[in-house]
Write a protein that holds these residues in place. Structure first.
Motif, PDB file in Angstrom:
ATOM      1  N   UNK A  69       0.693  -1.417  -0.130  1.00  0.00           N
ATOM      2  CA  UNK A  69       0.050  -0.024   0.053  1.00  0.00           C
ATOM      3  C   UNK A  69       0.932   1.276  -0.107  1.00  0.00           C
ATOM      4  N   UNK A  70       2.101   1.094  -0.220  1.00  0.00           N
ATOM      5  CA  UNK A  70       3.190   2.395  -0.209  1.00  0.00           C
ATOM      6  C   UNK A  70       3.328   2.584   1.305  1.00  0.00           C
ATOM      7  N   UNK A  71       4.185   3.537   1.420  1.00  0.00           N
ATOM      8  CA  UNK A  71       4.855   3.852   2.711  1.00  0.00           C
ATOM      9  C   UNK A  71       3.778   4.583   3.757  1.00  0.00           C
ATOM     10  N   UNK A  72       2.779   5.261   3.106  1.00  0.00           N
ATOM     11  CA  UNK A  72       1.751   5.852   3.820  1.00  0.00           C
ATOM     12  C   UNK A  72       0.774   4.740   4.399  1.00  0.00           C
ATOM     13  N   UNK A  73       0.459   3.892   3.607  1.00  0.00           N
ATOM     14  CA  UNK A  73      -0.392   2.899   4.055  1.00  0.00           C
ATOM     15  C   UNK A  73       0.207   1.951   5.018  1.00  0.00           C
ATOM     16  N   UNK A  74       1.419   1.854   5.081  1.00  0.00           N
ATOM     17  CA  UNK A  74       1.948   1.056   6.304  1.00  0.00           C
ATOM     18  C   UNK A  74       2.098   2.026   7.451  1.00  0.00           C
ATOM     19  N   UNK A  75       2.619   3.095   7.365  1.00  0.00           N
ATOM     20  CA  UNK A  75       2.580   4.002   8.411  1.00  0.00           C
ATOM     21  C   UNK A  75       1.434   4.342   8.999  1.00  0.00           C
ATOM     22  N   UNK A  76       0.439   4.451   8.449  1.00  0.00           N
ATOM     23  CA  UNK A  76      -0.875   4.558   9.042  1.00  0.00           C
ATOM     24  C   UNK A  76      -1.484   3.627   9.919  1.00  0.00           C
ATOM     25  N   UNK A  77      -1.221   2.199   9.444  1.00  0.00           N
ATOM     26  CA  UNK A  77      -1.732   1.067  10.278  1.00  0.00           C
ATOM     27  C   UNK A  77      -0.618   0.433  10.894  1.00  0.00           C
ATOM     28  N   UNK A  78       0.415   0.863  10.960  1.00  0.00           N
ATOM     29  CA  UNK A  78       1.491   0.176  11.563  1.00  0.00           C
ATOM     30  C   UNK A  78       1.319  -0.711  12.959  1.00  0.00           C
ATOM     31  N   UNK A  79       0.700  -0.201  13.685  1.00  0.00           N
ATOM     32  CA  UNK A  79      -0.131  -0.927  14.845  1.00  0.00           C
ATOM     33  C   UNK A  79      -0.526  -2.085  14.638  1.00  0.00           C
ATOM     34  N   UNK A  80      -1.420  -2.111  13.540  1.00  0.00           N
ATOM     35  CA  UNK A  80      -2.362  -3.274  13.042  1.00  0.00           C
ATOM     36  C   UNK A  80      -1.215  -4.388  12.323  1.00  0.00           C
ATOM     37  N   UNK A  81      -0.391  -3.757  11.622  1.00  0.00           N
ATOM     38  CA  UNK A  81       0.249  -4.741  10.836  1.00  0.00           C
ATOM     39  C   UNK A  81       1.632  -5.321  11.751  1.00  0.00           C
ATOM     40  N   UNK A  82       1.853  -4.544  12.759  1.00  0.00           N
ATOM     41  CA  UNK A  82       3.040  -4.882  13.411  1.00  0.00           C
ATOM     42  C   UNK A  82       3.341  -6.485  13.665  1.00  0.00           C
ATOM     43  N   UNK A  83       2.233  -7.336  13.690  1.00  0.00           N
ATOM     44  CA  UNK A  83       2.190  -8.425  13.932  1.00  0.00           C
ATOM     45  C   UNK A  83       3.001  -9.433  12.765  1.00  0.00           C
ATOM     46  N   UNK A  84       2.852  -8.767  11.739  1.00  0.00           N
ATOM     47  CA  UNK A  84       3.366  -9.259  10.285  1.00  0.00           C
ATOM     48  C   UNK A  84       4.757  -8.785   9.991  1.00  0.00           C
ATOM     49  N   UNK A  85       5.300  -9.603   9.346  1.00  0.00           N
ATOM     50  CA  UNK A  85       6.755  -8.904   8.623  1.00  0.00           C
ATOM     51  C   UNK A  85       6.479  -7.721   7.835  1.00  0.00           C
ATOM     52  N   UNK A  86       6.987  -6.642   8.123  1.00  0.00           N
ATOM     53  CA  UNK A  86       6.592  -5.496   7.284  1.00  0.00           C
ATOM     54  C   UNK A  86       7.928  -4.753   6.762  1.00  0.00           C
TER      55      UNK A  86
END
Length: 121
Positions: A69-86
């Motif tokens: 989702x690009x850097x902004x999509x990762x940054x915005x949802x970092x808490x939710x995706x932190x359990x996945x390799x990112x």
């Protein structure tokens, strides 16, 4: 290694075993539910959704689904995706786990709003 050139997203999805096809189709359908008017294309050799610029990309690999989702999509949802390799612009969803469709939809909706407001300025 020879890279296969896919003509479109259907061609890309159909190049995988049925189990992976089902996962990729679920992602594609979920994205289209959020933004039916988005364009589809193959970019960087993988499925890409486009609206006022690239929204998201996704791809299948041996052990995971890559979602970009690009850097902004990762940054915005970092808490939710932190359990996945990112990384800065990508997240890896393991094939052995249920796909987090609700999270994917939230990220796509965020990227849609971001691309639309970017174009409005």
């Amino acid at each position: 290694m020879i890279q296969i050139k896919h003509k479109n997203i259907d061609d890309y999805i159909n190049s995988f075993p049925e189990e992976i096809q089902n996962i990729l189709t679920k992602i594609r359908t979920s994205i289209k539910e959020i933004i039916p008017e988005t364009s589809e294309k193959i970019s960087y050799g993988i499925p890409t959704f486009y609206l006022n610029g690239n929204l998201v990309h996704f791809a299948a690999y041996k052990n995971h689904i890559g979602f970009y989702p690009g850097a902004s999509g990762i940054e915005e949802f970092l808490k939710e995706i932190s359990k996945y390799k990112n990384s800065k612009g990508a997240v890896q969803f393991p094939l052995k786990e249920d796909l987090p469709i609700d999270l994917i939809k939230k990220i796509v909706a965020f990227r849609v709003n971001e691309n639309i407001s970017k174009n409005d300025n």
